[in-house]
Design a protein around this motif. Structure first.
Motif, PDB file in Angstrom:
ATOM      1  N   ALA A  84       0.821  -1.204   0.000  1.00 40.44           N
ATOM      2  CA  ALA A  84       0.000   0.000   0.000  1.00 40.44           C
ATOM      3  C   ALA A  84       0.860   1.261   0.000  1.00 40.44           C
ATOM      4  CB  ALA A  84      -0.914   0.011   1.223  1.00 40.44           C
ATOM      5  N   GLN A  85       0.386   2.274  -0.706  1.00 39.00           N
ATOM      6  CA  GLN A  85       1.045   3.578  -0.631  1.00 39.00           C
ATOM      7  C   GLN A  85       0.969   4.093   0.805  1.00 39.00           C
ATOM      8  OE1 GLN A  85       0.496   6.739  -3.774  1.00 39.00           O
ATOM      9  NE2 GLN A  85      -0.666   7.707  -2.114  1.00 39.00           N
ATOM     10  N   ARG A  86       2.085   4.631   1.301  1.00 40.72           N
ATOM     11  CA  ARG A  86       2.145   5.073   2.699  1.00 40.72           C
ATOM     12  C   ARG A  86       2.875   6.405   2.774  1.00 40.72           C
ATOM     13  NH1 ARG A  86       2.406   6.493   7.533  1.00 40.72           N
ATOM     14  NH2 ARG A  86       2.605   5.076   9.316  1.00 40.72           N
ATOM     15  N   ASP A  87       2.118   7.459   3.056  1.00 42.39           N
ATOM     16  CA  ASP A  87       2.682   8.801   3.185  1.00 42.39           C
ATOM     17  C   ASP A  87       3.067   9.026   4.643  1.00 42.39           C
ATOM     18  OD1 ASP A  87       3.398  11.435   3.076  1.00 42.39           O
ATOM     19  OD2 ASP A  87       1.448  12.195   2.420  1.00 42.39           O
ATOM     20  N   TYR A  88       4.353   9.229   4.898  1.00 44.76           N
ATOM     21  CA  TYR A  88       4.841   9.414   6.256  1.00 44.76           C
ATOM     22  C   TYR A  88       4.848  10.884   6.690  1.00 44.76           C
ATOM     23  CZ  TYR A  88       6.320   4.547   6.275  1.00 44.76           C
ATOM     24  OH  TYR A  88       6.338   3.174   6.241  1.00 44.76           O
ATOM     25  N   LYS A  89       4.544  11.774   5.791  1.00 44.67           N
ATOM     26  CA  LYS A  89       4.559  13.207   6.099  1.00 44.67           C
ATOM     27  C   LYS A  89       3.147  13.687   6.393  1.00 44.67           C
ATOM     28  CE  LYS A  89       5.809  17.724   4.141  1.00 44.67           C
ATOM     29  NZ  LYS A  89       6.448  18.196   5.383  1.00 44.67           N
ATOM     30  N   VAL A  90       2.955  14.339   7.516  1.00 41.73           N
ATOM     31  CA  VAL A  90       1.658  14.905   7.864  1.00 41.73           C
ATOM     32  C   VAL A  90       1.545  16.282   7.227  1.00 41.73           C
ATOM     33  CG1 VAL A  90       0.176  15.700   9.740  1.00 41.73           C
ATOM     34  CG2 VAL A  90       1.549  13.626  10.019  1.00 41.73           C
ATOM     35  N   GLY A  91       0.464  16.504   6.495  1.00 40.33           N
ATOM     36  CA  GLY A  91       0.280  17.780   5.831  1.00 40.33           C
ATOM     37  C   GLY A  91       0.690  17.726   4.374  1.00 40.33           C
ATOM     38  N   PRO A  92       0.848  18.912   3.738  1.00 34.34           N
ATOM     39  CA  PRO A  92       1.177  18.960   2.304  1.00 34.34           C
ATOM     40  C   PRO A  92       2.481  18.238   2.003  1.00 34.34           C
ATOM     41  CG  PRO A  92       0.502  21.122   3.116  1.00 34.34           C
ATOM     42  CD  PRO A  92       0.670  20.251   4.325  1.00 34.34           C
ATOM     43  N   GLY A  93       2.561  17.723   0.779  1.00 36.73           N
ATOM     44  CA  GLY A  93       3.748  16.978   0.373  1.00 36.73           C
ATOM     45  C   GLY A  93       3.627  15.510   0.726  1.00 36.73           C
ATOM     46  N   ARG A  94       4.621  14.752   0.264  1.00 37.01           N
ATOM     47  CA  ARG A  94       4.580  13.305   0.496  1.00 37.01           C
ATOM     48  C   ARG A  94       5.984  12.767   0.717  1.00 37.01           C
ATOM     49  NH1 ARG A  94       1.487  10.371  -4.007  1.00 37.01           N
ATOM     50  NH2 ARG A  94      -0.264  11.128  -2.747  1.00 37.01           N
ATOM     51  N   GLU A  95       6.127  11.916   1.718  1.00 36.74           N
ATOM     52  CA  GLU A  95       7.364  11.200   1.957  1.00 36.74           C
ATOM     53  C   GLU A  95       7.047   9.712   1.995  1.00 36.74           C
ATOM     54  OE1 GLU A  95       8.987  12.681   5.578  1.00 36.74           O
ATOM     55  OE2 GLU A  95       9.721  14.538   4.671  1.00 36.74           O
ATOM     56  N   VAL A  96       7.803   8.917   1.251  1.00 35.16           N
ATOM     57  CA  VAL A  96       7.521   7.490   1.157  1.00 35.16           C
ATOM     58  C   VAL A  96       8.788   6.698   1.462  1.00 35.16           C
ATOM     59  CG1 VAL A  96       5.682   7.846  -0.525  1.00 35.16           C
ATOM     60  CG2 VAL A  96       8.022   7.366  -1.312  1.00 35.16           C
ATOM     61  N   ASN A  97       8.589   5.440   1.809  1.00 34.62           N
ATOM     62  CA  ASN A  97       9.692   4.524   2.090  1.00 34.62           C
ATOM     63  C   ASN A  97      10.150   3.897   0.774  1.00 34.62           C
ATOM     64  OD1 ASN A  97      11.454   2.585   2.989  1.00 34.62           O
ATOM     65  ND2 ASN A  97       9.941   1.394   4.116  1.00 34.62           N
ATOM     66  N   LEU A  98      11.339   4.254   0.347  1.00 34.88           N
ATOM     67  CA  LEU A  98      11.835   3.803  -0.950  1.00 34.88           C
ATOM     68  C   LEU A  98      12.268   2.343  -0.946  1.00 34.88           C
ATOM     69  CD1 LEU A  98      13.852   7.011  -1.862  1.00 34.88           C
ATOM     70  CD2 LEU A  98      11.597   6.339  -2.689  1.00 34.88           C
ATOM     71  N   ASP A  99      12.323   1.717   0.212  1.00 32.31           N
ATOM     72  CA  ASP A  99      12.641   0.289   0.289  1.00 32.31           C
ATOM     73  C   ASP A  99      11.403  -0.580   0.103  1.00 32.31           C
ATOM     74  OD1 ASP A  99      14.672  -1.809   0.877  1.00 32.31           O
ATOM     75  OD2 ASP A  99      13.387  -2.195   2.615  1.00 32.31           O
ATOM     76  N   SER A 100      10.222   0.025   0.173  1.00 28.15           N
ATOM     77  CA  SER A 100       8.960  -0.711   0.027  1.00 28.15           C
ATOM     78  C   SER A 100       8.483  -0.629  -1.427  1.00 28.15           C
ATOM     79  CB  SER A 100       7.913  -0.130   0.971  1.00 28.15           C
ATOM     80  OG  SER A 100       7.484   1.137   0.499  1.00 28.15           O
ATOM     81  N   TRP A 101       7.266  -1.100  -1.692  1.00 19.45           N
ATOM     82  CA  TRP A 101       6.719  -1.029  -3.042  1.00 19.45           C
ATOM     83  C   TRP A 101       6.542   0.412  -3.498  1.00 19.45           C
ATOM     84  CZ3 TRP A 101       5.543  -4.884  -6.625  1.00 19.45           C
ATOM     85  CH2 TRP A 101       5.691  -6.207  -6.170  1.00 19.45           C
ATOM     86  N   ASP A 102       6.472   1.380  -2.572  1.00 19.31           N
ATOM     87  CA  ASP A 102       6.431   2.785  -2.969  1.00 19.31           C
ATOM     88  C   ASP A 102       7.663   3.182  -3.770  1.00 19.31           C
ATOM     89  OD1 ASP A 102       4.016   4.010  -2.219  1.00 19.31           O
ATOM     90  OD2 ASP A 102       4.621   4.138  -0.117  1.00 19.31           O
TER      91      ASP A 102
END
Length: 515
Positions: A357-375
């Motif tokens: 699943a897509q997982r945004d770790y940043k709260v609020g505008p913008g997006r941070e994802v785990n590059l070791d996962s399917w993201d």
């Protein structure tokens, strides 16, 4: 004696006869060689794999378990009853010195869908007895557990003990069975309850010794003794966040190190001999539970491209979207797509290591994802979701995250109206990251940022599931602490996923029933 009492006594080695065969009396090991327990795995309709590894001194520094530099014969028995009064198979295997005195017995010719008991004997010493089973021929219901991530230093393995007490038919383990770090190499978040053997794992002896330390734990032995396991590795069985031929630390000689880690992994797991193919360890495979379910186990490490943008949780990494990046590799992709298309079972369970699943770790505008996962391999995820959309009753089982998650996998995660392709059930860790916690503010923010998630829990635990023709019922089991022994497991969340009528409806299933 009821079955739970039997399993408790068998794990302690209390039910075994005290006589030895004439062959065993010829040479006698000076002490108990079954200190690492016994295990079974990869069941089929007529058999399974039986495993043990002889070790007189599990923590001997050379990784050979204090065993003599000679091969040792090991007798084995399979019985239809726990008293071993109905022996159905028996024989002798050789625990070879060059294989760290490990034994892999591949059984066939047994009856489908039934329980068996097994044990070993070597040079006058007897192993604990354990339970296993063959897969059924029809649509027999299945009780199974899902577990992952068991960092030894971070806490006791109480979760394994609680899992064993629930007596599943099958255990699916999805990676990070052991950790390669040296003492206190990864304890900033969790502290240290126990201590790794000296040094970071880099040689064959290092990996053998670390596996032996983990296998010496009695709670882990109990979980192996209760049911057959399906196992697949993730990264820490070799090195944190390794990718294909690439070391995450640019360590020299990584290809050789990886091959040695694979060899030690095979020596310590109930895997079939065909899985070890030189420097390659094949863990992607299919196991069918009669006509009810097929488990498709993936390897998301060995054939992937290196992580994009220097790995980690990052924002603004366009390289992760490239259609040329692969996570599974071309051969495994053909194998997976062919297996999903050709499956005739009612359910299809995809067992794999990292969050789909897509997982945004940043709260609020913008997006941070785990590059070791399917993201980090977004285009290939789209391909995966397309394959699952044409599959009957797909469910994804995942480890790695050290937290329970329940997610809906959507064709487009940014479109609230996008159809749900499958559910993803992500198991928390057995021990990694210590006691865990319940930060309700953090959970609420994470759920708001990722509306396709409906449940997150940061405590340690495992999944316990019951599968029938009509539904998959899942309990997210948690423990309040593992920094000391004795915690009880409880169900923090429960859901039921109803079966659909066929692959065309797989993406149209309604919301799971939650309790």
């Amino acid at each position: 004696m009821d079955r739970r009492a039997f399993l408790t006594a068998a794990t302690a080695g209390l039910l075994l006869p005290q006589t030895a065969t004439p062959a065993a009396a010829a040479r006698t090991l000076r002490s108990d060689p079954f200190t690492l327990g016994v295990a079974s795995g990869d069941p089929s309709a007529d058999g399974f794999v039986l495993w043990t590894r002889l070790a007189l001194d599990p923590l001997a520094g050379d990784g050979r378990g204090g065993m003599p530099a000679r091969d040792v014969d090991v007798d084995w028995q399979v019985s239809a009853d726990e008293r071993f009064s109905k022996i159905v198979k028996s024989g002798t295997a050789t625990a070879r010195s060059r294989d760290a005195h490990s034994v892999h017995v591949e059984l066939n010719g047994l009856e489908p869908g039934r329980e068996y008991f097994y044990r070993f004997r070597s040079e006058g010493k007897l192993s604990p007895a354990a339970r296993t089973r063959t897969t059924p021929a029809g649509e027999t219901p299945l009780n199974f557990a899902v577990a992952a991530c068991a960092h030894y230093e971070h806490g006791y393995y109480t979760a394994y003990r609680r899992l064993a007490e629930q007596e599943p038919d099958l255990v699916v383990f999805l990676g990070d069975y052991m950790y390669e770090y040296g003492p206190s190499g990864y304890t900033a978040l969790a502290g240290r309850v126990r201590t790794h053997t000296p040094g970071k794992c880099e040689t064959l002896a290092d990996y053998r010794l670390r596996h032996a330390q983990y296998k010496s734990d009695r709670d882990l032995q109990a979980a192996h003794a209760v049911a057959p396991w399906l196992v697949a590795f993730d990264d820490h069985e070799v090195e944190n966040n390794w990718a294909g031929p690439v070391s995450s630390t640019n360590a020299p000689g990584f290809t050789r190190r990886r091959a040695q880690a694979f060899r030690a992994y095979y020596e310590n797991m109930p895997l079939r001999r065909a899985s070890l193919q030189g420097a390659v360890l094949r863990v992607n495979r299919r196991i069918s539970w009669g006509t009810l379910a097929r488990f498709h186990l993936l390897d998301t490490r060995q054939f992937r491209d290196d992580q994009a943008c220097l790995d980690g949780v990052r924002a603004g990494c366009d390289d992760r979207l490239s259609s040329g990046r692969t996570l599974l590799g071309s051969d495994q992709w053909r194998w997976l797509e062919s297996g999903l298309r050709g499956s005739t079972t009612r359910w299809n369970l995809l067992g794999q290591q990292i969050m789909v699943a897509q997982r945004d770790y940043k709260v609020g505008p913008g997006r941070e994802v785990n590059l070791d996962s399917w993201d980090g391999y977004a285009a290939e995820r789209t391909r995966l979701l397309g394959a699952l959309r044409g599959t009957e009753n797909p469910v994804v089982l995942t480890g790695d995250a050290h937290m329970h998650h329940l997610a809906e996998l959507k064709a487009d995660f940014d479109d609230p109206d996008s159809p749900v392709v499958a559910k993803e059930l992500i198991a928390s860790s057995i021990a990694s990251d210590g006691d865990g916690y319940r930060d309700r503010t953090w959970i609420a923010e994470a759920l708001q940022e990722n509306p396709h998630f409906s449940f997150i829990d940061q405590r340690r635990g495992y999944l316990m599931a019951r599968l029938t023709r009509d539904e998959l019922s899942v309990d997210f089991r948690t423990l309040d602490y593992i920094s000391r022994r004795g915690a009880q497991a409880k169900t923090a969340h429960r859901l039921t996923i109803p079966a659909t009528t066929g692959p065309a409806a797989a993406g149209q299933a309604g919301a799971p029933r939650v309790g």
